[in-house]
Scaffold this active site. Sequence first.
Site, PDB file in Angstrom:
ATOM      1  N   HIS A 119       0.871  -1.182   0.000  1.00  0.00           N
ATOM      2  CA  HIS A 119       0.000   0.000   0.000  1.00  0.00           C
ATOM      3  C   HIS A 119       0.904   1.227   0.000  1.00  0.00           C
ATOM      4  CE1 HIS A 119      -3.792   2.203   0.845  1.00  0.00           C
ATOM      5  NE2 HIS A 119      -2.942   3.077   1.362  1.00  0.00           N
ATOM      6  N   CYS A 120       0.757   2.036  -1.038  1.00  0.00           N
ATOM      7  CA  CYS A 120       1.641   3.190  -1.221  1.00  0.00           C
ATOM      8  C   CYS A 120       0.965   4.462  -0.704  1.00  0.00           C
ATOM      9  CB  CYS A 120       1.986   3.345  -2.698  1.00  0.00           C
ATOM     10  SG  CYS A 120       3.118   4.715  -3.038  1.00  0.00           S
TER      11      CYS A 120
END
Length: 275
Positions: free
Chosen positions: A89-90
Amino acid sequence: SARPALVASRTAAPRSPSRYNVLVVLSLWSHLKTMLTDPGAVPRAARPLASARDAGIPETICGRCDAYKPPRSHHCRICNRCIIRMDHHCPWMNNCIGALNQKHFVLFLIYTWGQCTFALTLLIVRLSECDGTISECFPSEDGRLAISLLVFSLLTLIFVTSMLYNQVYAVLTGIGTIDRMKRHTRHLHHMPVRWLDVFGIDAAWIAPIDPKFQDRDRVLGYTTLGNSWKIPHPDDPTATDDDESLGDSQVLDEGKEAEEGSEPHSPLVVASALV
């Protein structure tokens, strides 16, 4: 004198900034596509592929989504959904990186890498073509801007290179960031990911447009049509032997899985995994 040296260096530099502007536009376009594109969220109507069952790939249920969990998918506690081929998850994208937006993320890294390289090349060319000292080549305010550009470009180049290596490694080995950092590989069926399963079969690989797949169900690992499979429940008297084999022992502990989805939340943590 300083004046001729400055004039000589400026005439040697590229006259047109159009190349850099093209990289900027493509980079911003890729960034927006990564943010706004569905990374590959698993719908509740997802059903296992017949080919996966024939191959003996375990069929699992997400304990949080209470739905089928395809191979190579992870549950992200931030997005609160299972993502196909989730890498991490960025926070910079405010989105997960998964099967359907990995192409855009890789292109964003490539175009950003190109911008850093282009900026550093401009500095090197100006210094190499300038006949005076550094202070003469970059007088007053230009000198401070050149130093800022040098530091910022180098730091960004190092970080983006590590992230790009991260993505190439995930494609070539089939082992994503989450699996590698958690050493979770022994429980999964890892195979290299085909580049066609990342960029699609159309010729527009360099453009951040949604990829088209020849067999979308195979790429995603599930189907929503023509399948009577249902979520098994141990107390269901109508459950078949196959259904019972998918009972509590196959329901994943999504509390642990959620931690896996959140660990690479910081890109600095992701980059440190490469050291």
